[in-house]
Motif scaffolding. Sequence first.
Motif, short mmCIF file in Angstrom:
data_model
loop_
_atom_site.label_atom_id
_atom_site.label_comp_id
_atom_site.label_asym_id
_atom_site.label_seq_id
_atom_site.Cartn_x
_atom_site.Cartn_y
_atom_site.Cartn_z
N LYS A 161 0.82 -1.21 0.00
CA LYS A 161 0.00 0.00 0.00
C LYS A 161 0.86 1.25 0.00
O LYS A 161 1.85 1.34 0.69
CB LYS A 161 -0.93 0.00 1.22
N LYS A 162 0.41 2.22 -0.78
CA LYS A 162 1.10 3.49 -0.89
C LYS A 162 0.84 4.32 0.37
O LYS A 162 -0.24 4.30 0.93
CB LYS A 162 0.60 4.23 -2.12
N SER A 163 1.84 5.06 0.80
CA SER A 163 1.69 5.92 1.98
C SER A 163 2.67 7.06 1.89
O SER A 163 3.78 6.91 1.38
CB SER A 163 1.93 5.12 3.27
N ASN A 164 2.25 8.23 2.35
CA ASN A 164 3.16 9.37 2.39
C ASN A 164 4.07 9.33 3.61
O ASN A 164 4.93 10.18 3.78
CB ASN A 164 2.37 10.68 2.40
N LYS A 165 3.85 8.35 4.47
CA LYS A 165 4.67 8.21 5.66
C LYS A 165 5.97 7.48 5.31
O LYS A 165 6.11 6.92 4.24
CB LYS A 165 3.91 7.46 6.74
N LYS A 166 6.88 7.47 6.24
CA LYS A 166 8.16 6.82 6.01
C LYS A 166 8.28 5.52 6.77
O LYS A 166 9.38 5.06 7.07
CB LYS A 166 9.30 7.76 6.40
N ASN A 172 6.20 5.53 -1.34
CA ASN A 172 5.64 6.83 -1.70
C ASN A 172 6.26 7.25 -3.04
O ASN A 172 7.44 7.55 -3.11
CB ASN A 172 5.95 7.86 -0.62
N ASN A 173 5.45 7.25 -4.09
CA ASN A 173 5.92 7.59 -5.43
C ASN A 173 7.18 6.81 -5.83
O ASN A 173 8.21 7.40 -6.16
CB ASN A 173 6.21 9.09 -5.52
N ASN A 192 10.55 8.50 -0.76
CA ASN A 192 10.95 8.96 0.57
C ASN A 192 12.46 9.13 0.68
O ASN A 192 13.01 9.14 1.78
CB ASN A 192 10.47 7.98 1.64
N ASN A 193 13.13 9.25 -0.49
CA ASN A 193 14.58 9.47 -0.57
C ASN A 193 15.38 8.34 0.05
O ASN A 193 16.34 8.56 0.80
CB ASN A 193 14.95 10.81 0.09
N MET A 212 19.06 10.67 0.16
CA MET A 212 19.16 10.87 -1.28
C MET A 212 18.28 12.05 -1.71
O MET A 212 17.36 12.44 -1.01
CB MET A 212 18.74 9.61 -2.03
N ASN A 213 18.57 12.56 -2.90
CA ASN A 213 17.79 13.64 -3.46
C ASN A 213 17.01 13.12 -4.66
O ASN A 213 17.42 13.23 -5.78
CB ASN A 213 18.70 14.81 -3.86
#
Length: 420
Positions: A161-166, A172-173, A192-193, A212-213
């Motif tokens: 599942k996708k999540s904006n959390k780390k 995330n993307n 999330n780099n 990472m960037n």
Amino acid sequence: MASVAVNRNFIEQVKESRKMIRYCFKRSHEALQLRESILLSRIDQIENDYNSKTQEVNKLVETLNKEITHTTEIFSANKLTDIQQIIQSAIDKKITELTADTDSSIKFEWDNQFETDIEQLGSIKLNGQTNISPIHTFPPQVKPVVPDYKAKQLPTAYCCKKSNKKAPGELNNPTGIAVHYQTGNIYIADGNNRVQVFSCNGDYLFKFSEKMNNPIGICITQNKVFVTQLYGHCINKYELEGKLIKSVGSKGNGEAQFSYPQGLDVSDGNSNVYVCEYSNKRVQILTQELKFHSMLGIDLFKSPRDVKVTRDRVFVLDDNDPCMFVFNSDHVLSNRLISRGDGKQNFPLCFDIDRDYNIIMSDYDNDCVYVFNQEGEQIHKFGKKGQGIGEFINPWGIALDNTGHIIVVCQKNTNCLQFF
């Protein structure tokens, strides 16, 4: 008294060394037992396949023998001899066809089998320090099998599942994806780099580097991981376990400089690293030590996105037309394939190559996966826009594992990681 203390310390060190040696050889024994179990299971499977094909051949021979008997009653002896020869040729041809698949399926590539197993167990130092490397229990590297594209079903294995959390194991993307063919582990460049690592079944294992960037491209050799940073304008080299070895690059168009690097791959022959540069419109080739070697595609590419290197070819995906440039091993352009699925303008970002040089390509805008043969003809398509199993929203990274499964990651789908 000091002498007694020294002797006691020495005895304790010897005891610890003995314990560590026993421990390492115990792990070695367990790893080799597991390898034996895997190989015996494979042999049983091959034997069953062979027996099945033998039964088919026996049935064929029985049928043909009946025809021979019937023919004997009709034709003369001279004619019978000719017919027997024809039938025998037909039998030999059928046997060859039935056994060809079995012969190819057991063609493993054993790369220093025993030495690799022992090396992975780690080294022992008698000063009390021990360095144990991870033990890989997946079978040794084999050539990826060609998937049966026409029989592909919806994925049933695992979806992350996708999540904006780390949180560990959440994506995330995600963009780039690569499979380590010895362990089966899946390495994913996460928005999330960081890079996250999953097992061949999709179970979360570990992560490395959250500094990472915008990591975007990723590829793996036998024991190294290479990652491009889109906004960092550089390429990083890691150990399989995530330890940073080297980082090279800065924004620019010179040697060992990058401008929005994207997909990358490593050559089997000389371990050179091929890196697509979106803004510099070129593929830059580095040595395995990340030193500048040469350039590819100057004044040819418009928007190179991804690259794959085989033993005798280099494939470069350009999303501008879109098209696929094919070079020979001497980097001479040999073909240019139009990679437009269903005849529509699409937006491909990543692709992979199977051993028959079929091209499996994700389409970011049309939310599907296309399969083209080496002539550029579309032979299959699967997936549609949606949040369900087997559906995509902006598919990006795509990779084949050594069992023929196609693994896809999506940027905006709830089911980010899907197996086909």
